[in-house]
Write an enzyme that holds these catalytic residues in place. Structure first.
Site, PDB file in Angstrom:
ATOM      1  N   HIS A 144       0.836  -1.216   0.000  1.00 48.00           N
ATOM      2  CA  HIS A 144       0.000   0.000   0.000  1.00 48.00           C
ATOM      3  C   HIS A 144       0.866   1.260   0.000  1.00 48.00           C
ATOM      4  CE1 HIS A 144      -3.489  -2.564   0.909  1.00 48.00           C
ATOM      5  NE2 HIS A 144      -2.697  -3.168   1.768  1.00 48.00           N
ATOM      6  N   SER A 265      14.485  19.507 -17.485  1.00 43.98           N
ATOM      7  CA  SER A 265      13.360  20.438 -17.522  1.00 43.98           C
ATOM      8  C   SER A 265      13.777  21.682 -18.275  1.00 43.98           C
ATOM      9  CB  SER A 265      12.927  20.807 -16.102  1.00 43.98           C
ATOM     10  OG  SER A 265      12.044  21.918 -16.107  1.00 43.98           O
TER      11      SER A 265
END
Length: 434
Positions: A144, A265
């Protein structure tokens, strides 16, 4: 598929030039078989082979098709231009268009499978190498998205190896299942062509005769083939998602190789983004998008219709070309992937000792404490670690009930990492069988 996500060898399988070459071989081999059976004159069959070195003119075939509105007839007309109308009059004798189209498609799928099989072998080699390299590199396992118990990076790679090894077996089965040909004539009854022609053509092309065709080869074969490609794509995404998670700034347990001069980027010079595995996630979606149309192609009207044809003209090239590219990219990512063992330990110890909670729980039950009481004893100490960032072992040593049940030495002994890695060799032997 666009060139950005294509590799030349796979693209070549789906080129018009390759398609027409396969069509030609089907027709020429069929003529040989019919000549052997005395159905057509031997000299006419031999005449067809005059075109064996011809580069069929795609533009000319398209020009003819613009008039005939039929691609196979356009090709046969162009073939007659090279062989001679009289010599070529027995070409396609007793055959129907699907004999050529379906047999050709399956030849292309078999050839595509062979490339994909080699791609998968390369990926498996990279996964195996990295698994052995990091067999004992401890990291925290997560369920999880939350810290669970210690595992190793080698087991992570081994898990992906086992999954891809199953996929390789599936792909080989899919290749075998789709490797059939049909030269059975209209509605598949062999009324106008001897079944021995089909046997001869299939042998020459490396196929098995389709046991029963209804003018088309049954499309459940193709559905199974593309479903297999979809499963492989999902496994690619499974690996890609794990790498993307590992590269997150707050995790940084592993990362794609960042080459000299690479930019992450256009706006933020500090960025090192997992662009390759993000790309693989997207490519996996595209391969899976072929699965449902392939399933829908199974149901055709009566002995044939062509509702499947336009679908396969798209998904055949696109799915195989994309998967070829994705497998090669993933093999490269795995091969060059950077692993950060120190960060793995630091992450595991972010909540010191917490990942040993189950072992303490089991020890308490073995010491005579009920499971309900043992769970409550462990959890109350574990929650302090979550909330106050204390040390789990220290909390247990300060808990009189836990100490009374296990003793201080008993508590200390439960924090040995080696306890969680003692069966790694056993798992590796199961996975790699060497």
């Amino acid at each position: 598929m666009i060139p950005r996500y294509s590799r030349p060898e796979m693209v070549a399988i789906w080129s018009p030039e390759t398609k027409f070459r396969i069509w030609y071989e089907i027709e020429a081999h069929a003529c040989d078989a019919m000549a052997d059976l005395g159905v057509i004159p031997r000299e006419n069959a031999e005449a067809v082979w005059k075109a064996k070195d011809v580069n069929f003119d795609v533009a000319r075939i398209d020009e003819i098709e613009a008039v005939t509105k039929h691609d196979v007839i356009a090709f046969l007309t162009h073939l007659a231009e090279h062989v001679g109308s009289d010599e070529a009059r027995f070409v396609h004798q007793g055959m129907t268009s699907s004999d050529v189209l379906d047999t050709c498609l399956n030849v292309q799928l078999v050839r595509a499978s062979d490339i994909l099989i080699e791609d998968m072998k390369a990926l498996l080699a990279a996964l195996k190498r990295r698994a052995h390299e990091h067999k004992d590199t401890v990291r925290v396992g997560r369920s999880h998205g939350i810290h669970a118990e210690p595992t190793t990076m080698g087991l992570t790679f081994a898990r992906f190896y086992a999954e891809m090894d199953r996929n390789l077996a599936r792909l080989r089965t899919a290749r075998e299942e789709v490797a059939t040909g049909a030269i059975s004539g209209a509605v598949g009854t062999f009324a106008n062509i001897d079944p021995r022609v089909e046997e001869h053509v299939c042998e020459k092309l490396g196929l098995q005769p389709e046991p029963i065709s209804t003018q088309v080869i049954p499309r459940d074969r193709h559905a199974a083939f593309f479903a297999t490609l979809g499963v492989i794509a999902s496994s690619i995404e499974n690996v890609a998602i794990e790498i993307r998670h590992m590269q997150r700034t707050e995790v940084l347990e592993g990362a794609e190789f960042f080459s000299m001069g690479q930019k992450g980027s256009s706006a933020m010079p500090h960025k090192k983004n997992p662009v390759l595995t993000e790309n693989l996630t997207g490519l996996a979606r595209m391969v899976r998008s072929a699965v449902v149309p392939a399933m829908e192609n199974v149901a055709l009207w009566h002995e044939r219709d062509i509702s499947h044809s336009s679908v396969e003209r798209m998904i055949g090239p696109d799915a195989t070309i994309t998967l070829d590219f994705a497998l090669a990219r993933l093999a490269s990512v795995v091969d060059k992937m950077i692993i950060y063992p120190d960060n793995m330990l630091a992450n595991m110890n972010k909540f010191p000792g917490l990942v040993m909670s189950q072992r303490v729980l089991l020890a308490l039950t073995q010491a005579g404490v009920s499971r309900e009481d043992a769970y409550a004893m462990v959890q109350r100490n574990a929650l302090k670690v979550w909330e106050e960032r204390t040390d789990f072992k220290e909390e247990l040593l300060a808990d009189d009930e836990v100490v009374a049940a296990l003793g201080k030495d008993g508590i200390e002994e439960k924090f040995d990492l080696g306890y969680h890695t003692k069966h790694v060799d056993t798992i590796f032997a199961r996975v790699f069988k060497d």
